[in-house]
Structure formats: C-alpha cells, structure tokens
Design a protein around this motif. Structure first.
Motif, short mmCIF file in Angstrom:
data_model
loop_
_atom_site.label_atom_id
_atom_site.label_comp_id
_atom_site.label_asym_id
_atom_site.label_seq_id
_atom_site.Cartn_x
_atom_site.Cartn_y
_atom_site.Cartn_z
N LEU A 2 -42.54 24.78 47.44
CA LEU A 2 -43.61 24.50 46.48
C LEU A 2 -44.22 23.17 46.89
CD1 LEU A 2 -41.65 25.34 43.22
CD2 LEU A 2 -43.38 26.75 44.33
N TYR A 3 -45.54 23.09 46.90
CA TYR A 3 -46.22 21.86 47.29
C TYR A 3 -47.10 21.35 46.17
CZ TYR A 3 -44.70 22.84 52.02
OH TYR A 3 -43.92 23.08 53.12
N ALA A 4 -47.04 20.05 45.95
CA ALA A 4 -47.88 19.39 44.96
C ALA A 4 -49.19 18.96 45.62
CB ALA A 4 -47.15 18.17 44.39
N PRO A 5 -50.21 18.64 44.82
CA PRO A 5 -51.48 18.21 45.40
C PRO A 5 -51.34 16.97 46.30
CG PRO A 5 -51.79 18.74 43.10
CD PRO A 5 -50.32 18.80 43.37
N ASP A 6 -50.33 16.14 46.05
CA ASP A 6 -50.15 14.94 46.88
C ASP A 6 -49.45 15.25 48.20
OD1 ASP A 6 -47.47 15.32 46.26
OD2 ASP A 6 -47.24 13.45 45.14
N GLY A 7 -49.13 16.53 48.45
CA GLY A 7 -48.52 16.93 49.71
C GLY A 7 -47.00 16.97 49.68
N SER A 8 -46.40 16.46 48.62
CA SER A 8 -44.94 16.51 48.53
C SER A 8 -44.51 17.95 48.29
CB SER A 8 -44.43 15.60 47.41
OG SER A 8 -44.90 16.03 46.16
N GLY A 9 -43.29 18.26 48.69
CA GLY A 9 -42.82 19.63 48.54
C GLY A 9 -41.39 19.68 48.05
N GLN A 10 -41.02 20.85 47.57
CA GLN A 10 -39.66 21.08 47.10
C GLN A 10 -39.28 22.50 47.49
OE1 GLN A 10 -38.68 20.10 42.99
NE2 GLN A 10 -37.54 22.02 42.82
N GLY A 11 -38.09 22.63 48.06
CA GLY A 11 -37.59 23.96 48.41
C GLY A 11 -36.93 24.61 47.22
N LEU A 12 -36.81 25.91 47.28
CA LEU A 12 -36.13 26.67 46.25
C LEU A 12 -34.85 27.26 46.85
CD1 LEU A 12 -39.13 28.66 44.75
CD2 LEU A 12 -38.10 26.55 43.89
N MET A 13 -33.80 27.29 46.05
CA MET A 13 -32.52 27.82 46.52
C MET A 13 -32.05 28.91 45.57
SD MET A 13 -30.34 27.62 48.81
CE MET A 13 -29.03 26.69 49.50
N PRO A 14 -31.94 30.15 46.07
CA PRO A 14 -31.45 31.22 45.19
C PRO A 14 -29.97 31.01 44.87
CG PRO A 14 -31.70 32.03 47.43
CD PRO A 14 -32.22 30.63 47.41
N ALA A 15 -29.57 31.46 43.70
CA ALA A 15 -28.16 31.36 43.28
C ALA A 15 -27.37 32.45 44.00
CB ALA A 15 -28.06 31.50 41.77
N MET A 16 -26.52 32.05 44.93
CA MET A 16 -25.73 33.01 45.70
C MET A 16 -24.65 33.63 44.81
SD MET A 16 -27.24 33.08 48.38
CE MET A 16 -27.99 32.32 49.77
N GLY A 17 -24.38 34.90 45.02
CA GLY A 17 -23.33 35.58 44.27
C GLY A 17 -23.72 35.96 42.86
N ALA A 18 -24.97 35.74 42.51
CA ALA A 18 -25.44 36.04 41.16
C ALA A 18 -26.11 37.41 41.15
CB ALA A 18 -26.43 34.97 40.71
N THR A 19 -26.30 37.94 39.95
CA THR A 19 -27.04 39.20 39.81
C THR A 19 -28.51 38.94 40.11
OG1 THR A 19 -27.61 38.87 37.49
CG2 THR A 19 -25.46 39.93 37.97
N PRO A 20 -29.29 39.98 40.39
CA PRO A 20 -30.72 39.77 40.61
C PRO A 20 -31.39 39.03 39.43
CG PRO A 20 -30.12 41.94 41.37
CD PRO A 20 -28.91 41.37 40.66
N ALA A 21 -31.04 39.38 38.20
CA ALA A 21 -31.64 38.72 37.04
C ALA A 21 -31.25 37.24 36.99
CB ALA A 21 -31.23 39.42 35.75
N GLU A 22 -30.01 36.94 37.30
CA GLU A 22 -29.55 35.54 37.32
C GLU A 22 -30.25 34.75 38.42
OE1 GLU A 22 -25.01 36.23 35.63
OE2 GLU A 22 -25.40 36.37 37.79
N ARG A 23 -30.46 35.38 39.59
CA ARG A 23 -31.19 34.70 40.67
C ARG A 23 -32.62 34.42 40.25
NH1 ARG A 23 -28.28 38.32 44.08
NH2 ARG A 23 -30.08 39.66 44.27
N LEU A 24 -33.26 35.39 39.60
CA LEU A 24 -34.64 35.19 39.16
C LEU A 24 -34.72 34.07 38.13
CD1 LEU A 24 -37.61 35.92 39.18
CD2 LEU A 24 -37.10 37.77 37.57
N ALA A 25 -33.82 34.05 37.16
CA ALA A 25 -33.82 33.00 36.15
C ALA A 25 -33.58 31.64 36.79
CB ALA A 25 -32.76 33.28 35.08
N SER A 26 -32.69 31.58 37.78
CA SER A 26 -32.42 30.33 38.48
C SER A 26 -33.66 29.84 39.24
CB SER A 26 -31.25 30.51 39.45
OG SER A 26 -31.07 29.37 40.25
#
Length: 93
Positions: A2-26
């Motif tokens: 994800l990138y902000a207008p100032d160019g900074s970014g943040q990665g996303l990390m899926p919850a390993m070992g979780a159900t699909p619904a838990e991964r989506l909520a995470s």
C-alpha cells in the motif's frame, strides 16, 4: 503493498495457518491501520471505517462471525457488513 501520497509504503502479511475468513479479516485490519495513519498524517479524521451507529467516535473492527469476515461495531458487537462490501461513503476520504 500500500502506498501513501507521500510515497511511503507498507506491506501486507497474510495470517499463516488461519482460515480464509481469518486471513481476510487480518488483511482488512492491516489496511485499516494503514488508512488511519494516512488519514491522520493528512489532518483528516482518523476514524475509518466509520461505525454507522456511532459516527466519528470509533472505527469498525475487522473480525470473523460464523465463518465470514465482517466489519463489526466494537461497542455493541453488531455486524455491519461483510468485508469487501462497505458502501462508498465508508471508504477513506
């Protein structure tokens, strides 16, 4: 990423070992944290997504109810909508 207008970014990390619904909520929670920081840095209300029952007091919480990833009110626990189905007015401004 994800990138902000100032160019900074943040990665996303899926919850390993979780159900699909838990991964989506995470992932939704991670996006929410990023959006709140981006809104705050722009001087905007850092409440997102807005709780329709308690506007401008707290954001909704990403959680899993009955096997479905949902946005819920943290005060009363009421499910507001499935994650991915927020109305356009509920998106970050």
């Amino acid at each position: 990423m994800l990138y902000a207008p100032d160019g900074s970014g943040q990665g996303l990390m899926p919850a390993m070992g979780a159900t699909p619904a838990e991964r989506l909520a995470s992932l939704a929670e991670q996006v929410q944290e990023w959006a709140v920081e981006a809104l705050w840095s722009e001087g905007a209300s850092a409440v997102w997504p807005h709780c329709p029952v308690h506007p401008d007091t707290h954001p909704l919480t990403a959680t899993v109810v009955a096997g479905t990833a949902v946005w819920a009110c943290p005060k009363n626990g009421a499910t507001v909508t499935r994650i991915g189905t927020l109305e356009s007015g509920a998106r970050p401004r």
